[in-house]
Design an enzyme around this catalytic site. Structure first.
Site, PDB file in Angstrom:
ATOM      1  N   ASN A 189       9.202   0.527 -13.251  1.00 19.32           N
ATOM      2  CA  ASN A 189       9.240  -0.398 -12.114  1.00 19.32           C
ATOM      3  C   ASN A 189      10.457  -1.316 -12.188  1.00 19.32           C
ATOM      4  O   ASN A 189      11.136  -1.567 -11.186  1.00 19.32           O
ATOM      5  CB  ASN A 189       7.971  -1.263 -12.089  1.00 19.32           C
ATOM      6  CG  ASN A 189       6.742  -0.503 -11.653  1.00 19.32           C
ATOM      7  OD1 ASN A 189       6.827   0.615 -11.166  1.00 19.32           O
ATOM      8  ND2 ASN A 189       5.582  -1.109 -11.831  1.00 19.32           N
ATOM      9  N   ARG A 233       7.566  11.554   0.779  1.00 13.81           N
ATOM     10  CA  ARG A 233       7.725  11.914  -0.637  1.00 13.81           C
ATOM     11  C   ARG A 233       6.849  13.131  -0.931  1.00 13.81           C
ATOM     12  O   ARG A 233       5.681  13.169  -0.549  1.00 13.81           O
ATOM     13  CB  ARG A 233       7.323  10.756  -1.556  1.00 13.81           C
ATOM     14  CG  ARG A 233       8.167   9.510  -1.376  1.00 13.81           C
ATOM     15  CD  ARG A 233       7.893   8.490  -2.488  1.00 13.81           C
ATOM     16  NE  ARG A 233       8.461   7.199  -2.172  1.00 13.81           N
ATOM     17  CZ  ARG A 233       9.735   6.859  -2.365  1.00 13.81           C
ATOM     18  NH1 ARG A 233      10.564   7.755  -2.868  1.00 13.81           N
ATOM     19  NH2 ARG A 233      10.185   5.658  -2.058  1.00 13.81           N
ATOM     20  N   ARG A 278      13.707   6.555  -0.840  1.00  8.79           N
ATOM     21  CA  ARG A 278      14.409   6.044  -2.021  1.00  8.79           C
ATOM     22  C   ARG A 278      14.082   6.836  -3.285  1.00  8.79           C
ATOM     23  O   ARG A 278      12.931   7.010  -3.650  1.00  8.79           O
ATOM     24  CB  ARG A 278      14.037   4.572  -2.223  1.00  8.79           C
ATOM     25  CG  ARG A 278      14.773   3.875  -3.341  1.00  8.79           C
ATOM     26  CD  ARG A 278      16.146   3.411  -2.923  1.00  8.79           C
ATOM     27  NE  ARG A 278      16.053   2.347  -1.932  1.00  8.79           N
ATOM     28  CZ  ARG A 278      17.114   1.762  -1.372  1.00  8.79           C
ATOM     29  NH1 ARG A 278      18.331   2.150  -1.689  1.00  8.79           N
ATOM     30  NH2 ARG A 278      16.952   0.798  -0.494  1.00  8.79           N
ATOM     31  N   HIS A 305       8.359   6.417   8.080  1.00  8.68           N
ATOM     32  CA  HIS A 305       7.444   6.180   6.965  1.00  8.68           C
ATOM     33  C   HIS A 305       6.005   6.543   7.333  1.00  8.68           C
ATOM     34  O   HIS A 305       5.109   6.485   6.499  1.00  8.68           O
ATOM     35  CB  HIS A 305       7.533   4.698   6.555  1.00  8.68           C
ATOM     36  CG  HIS A 305       6.839   4.359   5.282  1.00  8.68           C
ATOM     37  ND1 HIS A 305       5.697   3.581   5.233  1.00  8.68           N
ATOM     38  CD2 HIS A 305       7.117   4.694   3.994  1.00  8.68           C
ATOM     39  CE1 HIS A 305       5.316   3.445   3.975  1.00  8.68           C
ATOM     40  NE2 HIS A 305       6.144   4.107   3.207  1.00  8.68           N
ATOM     41  N   TYR A 345      -2.684   7.570  -6.776  1.00  5.54           N
ATOM     42  CA  TYR A 345      -2.568   6.581  -5.705  1.00  5.54           C
ATOM     43  C   TYR A 345      -3.849   6.608  -4.867  1.00  5.54           C
ATOM     44  O   TYR A 345      -4.319   7.678  -4.488  1.00  5.54           O
ATOM     45  CB  TYR A 345      -1.391   6.906  -4.765  1.00  5.54           C
ATOM     46  CG  TYR A 345      -0.012   6.607  -5.294  1.00  5.54           C
ATOM     47  CD1 TYR A 345       0.296   6.744  -6.643  1.00  5.54           C
ATOM     48  CD2 TYR A 345       1.009   6.216  -4.432  1.00  5.54           C
ATOM     49  CE1 TYR A 345       1.570   6.490  -7.113  1.00  5.54           C
ATOM     50  CE2 TYR A 345       2.293   5.961  -4.898  1.00  5.54           C
ATOM     51  CZ  TYR A 345       2.570   6.106  -6.238  1.00  5.54           C
ATOM     52  OH  TYR A 345       3.835   5.859  -6.707  1.00  5.54           O
ATOM     53  N   ARG A 362      -1.863  -5.759  -3.311  1.00  4.52           N
ATOM     54  CA  ARG A 362      -1.579  -5.258  -4.654  1.00  4.52           C
ATOM     55  C   ARG A 362      -0.260  -5.774  -5.218  1.00  4.52           C
ATOM     56  O   ARG A 362      -0.169  -6.127  -6.384  1.00  4.52           O
ATOM     57  CB  ARG A 362      -1.579  -3.727  -4.620  1.00  4.52           C
ATOM     58  CG  ARG A 362      -1.454  -3.087  -5.988  1.00  4.52           C
ATOM     59  CD  ARG A 362      -0.068  -2.479  -6.221  1.00  4.52           C
ATOM     60  NE  ARG A 362       0.225  -1.488  -5.213  1.00  4.52           N
ATOM     61  CZ  ARG A 362       1.445  -1.037  -4.964  1.00  4.52           C
ATOM     62  NH1 ARG A 362       2.485  -1.514  -5.636  1.00  4.52           N
ATOM     63  NH2 ARG A 362       1.677  -0.147  -4.025  1.00  4.52           N
ATOM     64  N   HIS A 393      -2.984   1.738  -2.937  1.00  2.57           N
ATOM     65  CA  HIS A 393      -1.920   2.069  -1.987  1.00  2.57           C
ATOM     66  C   HIS A 393      -2.398   2.111  -0.533  1.00  2.57           C
ATOM     67  O   HIS A 393      -1.583   2.150   0.387  1.00  2.57           O
ATOM     68  CB  HIS A 393      -1.299   3.427  -2.371  1.00  2.57           C
ATOM     69  CG  HIS A 393      -0.009   3.739  -1.690  1.00  2.57           C
ATOM     70  ND1 HIS A 393       0.072   4.619  -0.636  1.00  2.57           N
ATOM     71  CD2 HIS A 393       1.242   3.290  -1.914  1.00  2.57           C
ATOM     72  CE1 HIS A 393       1.335   4.700  -0.242  1.00  2.57           C
ATOM     73  NE2 HIS A 393       2.067   3.901  -0.991  1.00  2.57           N
TER      74      HIS A 393
END
Length: 703
Positions: A47, A387, A417, A447, A480, A576, A604
């Site tokens: 992270n 992703r 990213r 997204h 997730y 979160r 998530h």
């Protein structure tokens, strides 16, 4: 400095660092199994690397531009923020080293022993030497630095050993006798290979298991690398560099979007250094040599660390067969009424279903696509991809559909990213199979997580679809938490179809009757929903807002929530990650409570619940309340109309809110205080209780 802003908001970057401190708390928590504590340590490190590559790099660019950025940073100057971040990170790094030391001591008690190059028995010496010769040596990149005009480019995804060779002195004859010449110093650098697991398992001895870091395997064999040099001393210390990961997209109109992104990803490797981490025991002369040659200045973030960096590799620490030192893996629950053997489309034609991964199986989503790929009545499949897993079953299902003559249209986000290269590879693969690709909209990331299937039934097209809070990624679906709606609600899916039209003709602004879609409508629609709660509170009706999301940092949205609090609207927030809102402040936010749950799974899902005079409106969304999600991306928020699914989502939120094991309070102090269980309260671990909730769901009897 704008004192009013400073009073109203928590800085986004510091709030993110506070979230990462919660991850570090999990690594320090003695109730967490030992090998999972190492995993959390790896997540903390990973992270932090991404934070420096993206967020810190952006703040640093702002700082170097001479702009203070106080307006967009909520009252703090970019220059001060760079200093504050560095100070916080140094403290966190020091804490993480202490935690690692504690974990290693406890692992020793479990007969799992970490050794370095000075602690090898004869058997291990022979193994490490042979392992180096056969596996490591062929992979090594070693560069002697003294005579190079240009310092080699260091990758920010790799770790390096900085080598100092002190050569044996030469003696020269002089009239007055022999005089010892100055010792020659040579410097070198070794890239630690990423093609080999960094955690090397050594042969067991009795009941004891031994591991060694690849760095120390190399240290033990330094003489094998430098035996052509006549040296008297050799020192090796680890360094790593983090670079600015901003993509600069070429404006050349002659290049395709694929070519532009691919070039940008390659150029990322030469981005400006934003962080240099080094072993604090390194010699001053060696450190000075590397900083000077790498042109790293004191204004950059130079962070002393321990003997080992890139601790993200602990995310892949081998289990060593010690499953007693890991969280118990639970099989995902089935979804009542759905079968992985029968037709999913036939079931969805009758009613909607909700899947909550990883508590329930992600395999239903794969089954949905596999069935659509084979069904002769299906004419087209449209999907957005952000992703993807490395060996994506989603991609193979879509290719299968194309081979079966279906029209397959894929909106793939090439600027996701750190997944750009992976997505480019999949895009090229899909192009070769005849799949139609859409590469997004200029200035907007896509997204949203949506899928639309057109099926010919009795001469008419009927739509089936998926709307999710998370990526269509079977790998991350194991860790997730995300909710996915399977629906044949024709009006909702008509709106989904309009979103795909928008991808194709994006100069038109479409109107949606059911979905809330960014960047055109989300902010205004959420404001209206909040305003309704404010009006209800003002006339004495029940009024509350319950929000579950990853991050809350948009100042205007926070101001709107403050207005609602001041009007008497009760708010429960499960955030979160970043939370720039200050909860519980008298006269500003006293009706707002905010918690964060960090546990075995990454929270998530985005679930929004508005009281509506005790007739709740419930939504699932791909969007957080961040400026980029509201105004700068294509996001989809979907209303839930089916009462049983509404109840599931409300129950899910309530279970999270009751958590008294892994829940921490958001606060102005950013001190991550745990919600303390009252004496009479039973232990309530929210993620475990969520699993149990879906385990005991009653079987359907109506279909």
């Amino acid at each position: 400095m704008n004192s009013e802003n400073n009073y109203k908001y928590i800085d986004r970057e510091k709030s993110w660092l506070t979230f990462n401190a919660r991850v570090l708390q999990e690594a320090a928590d003695e109730s967490v199994p030992l090998l999972d504590r190492l995993r959390f340590l790896g997540i903390f490190s990973n992270n932090l690397d991404e934070f420096f590559r993206v967020r810190f790099a952006a703040i640093r660019r702002l700082s170097q531009s001479g702009e203070t950025g106080e307006k967009i940073l909520g009252g703090i100057s970019s220059q001060q923020l760079v200093k504050d971040i560095t100070e916080i990170v140094i403290k966190q790094q020091s804490e993480s080293l202490q935690i690692l030391s504690d974990i290693e001591k406890k692992l020793e008690k479990e007969n799992i022993i970490t050794v370095n190059e000075t602690q090898l028995c004869q058997e291990h010496q022979n193994f490490v030497h042979d392992f180096f010769i056969q596996k490591v040596s062929p992979e090594l990149v070693t560069i002697i630095l003294n005579d190079l005009a240009e310092f080699p480019l260091l990758k920010d995804t790799s770790g390096y050993l900085a080598i100092k060779l002190t050569m044996k002195p030469e003696h020269k004859s002089k009239v007055l006798g022999l005089v010892k010449a100055k010792k020659e110093i040579r410097y070198a650098i070794i890239e630690i290979p990423k093609t080999i697991n960094r955690i090397v398992v050594l042969p067991s001895i009795g009941e004891k298991q031994f591991i060694m870091l690849l760095d120390d395997v190399i240290r033990y064999n330094l003489n094998e690398i430098f035996n052509i040099f006549d040296y008297e001393d050799i020192a090796a210390h680890m360094i790593k560099i983090t670079r600015d990961a901003q993509l600069d997209i070429d404006s050349d109109m002659s290049k395709s979007m694929l070519q532009k992104i691919a070039t940008s990803v390659k150029d990322r490797r030469i981005g400006e250094p934003v962080r240099f981490v080094y072993d604090k025991t390194i010699g001053k002369d060696t450190l000075s040599f590397f900083l000077k040659r790498m042109r790293i200045e004191s204004t950059d973030s130079i962070i002393p660390g321990g003997r080992y960096h890139n601790r993200r590799d602990y995310m892949n620490f081998p289990n060593l067969g010690r499953f007693d030192l890991l969280y118990q893996q639970k099989e995902p629950n089935p979804v009542n009424g759905l079968s992985l053997e029968g037709s999913i489309l036939n079931k969805i034609a009758i009613k909607d279903y909700l899947i909550f991964a990883p508590y329930q199986s992600f395999a239903y989503l794969i089954k949905f696509l596999r069935e659509a790929a084979l069904d002769p009545k299906v004419t087209s499949i449209k999907i957005t991809l952000y992703r993807l897993a490395k060996n994506s079953q989603i991609i193979s299902s879509l290719i299968n559909a194309a081979k079966n003559g279906k029209r397959v249209i894929v909106q793939i986000e090439l600027q996701a990213r750190f997944d750009e290269a992976n997505n480019i590879s999949y895009a090229e693969q899909m192009q070769q199979e005849g799949i139609e690709l859409i590469f997004g909209i200029k200035g907007l990331k896509v997204h949203s997580k949506i899928c639309l299937v057109d099926r010919l039934e009795e001469g008419k097209t009927k739509r089936y679809g998926i709307i999710s809070t998370g990526n269509f990624n079977e790998a991350t679906a194991k860790v997730y938490t995300d909710v996915t709606l399977f629906t044949s609600h024709q009006q909702i899916l008509k709106d989904v179809s309009k979103i795909f039209d928008f991808f194709d003709i994006n100069y038109r602004q479409y109107r949606y009757k059911h979905l809330i879609v960014s960047p055109h409508y989300s902010r205004t629609k959420f404001y209206k929903l909040i305003d309704r709660e404010i009006l209800n509170a003002q006339v004495g009706k029940p009024a509350y807002i319950n929000l579950k999301m990853n991050s809350l940092s948009d100042f205007e949205m926070i101001d709107k929530l403050y207005d609602a609090s001041n009007a008497g609207v009760k708010m429960k927030l499960q955030i979160r990650g970043i939370c720039s809102l200050i909860p519980g402040k008298k006269g500003m936010s006293e009706n707002i409570e905010a918690i964060s749950i960090v546990d075995n799974f990454l929270e998530h899902s985005r679930i929004f619940i508005f009281c509506n005079d005790n007739n709740p409106d419930v939504f699932i969304s791909s969007a957080d309340f961040m400026t980029r999600n509201l105004d700068g991306r294509v996001e989809v928020t979907c209303p839930i109309y089916q009462e049983d699914i509404k109840k599931q989502l409300i129950d899910n939120f309530d279970i999270g809110w009751k958590g008294n094991v892994k829940a921490r309070f958001h606060s102005e102090k950013m001190d991550n205080k745990y919600r303390i269980r009252k004496k009479e309260e039973p232990v309530f671990r929210a993620q475990l209780e969520t699993y149990n909730y879906y385990k005991i769901q009653p079987e359907e009897t109506n279909n």
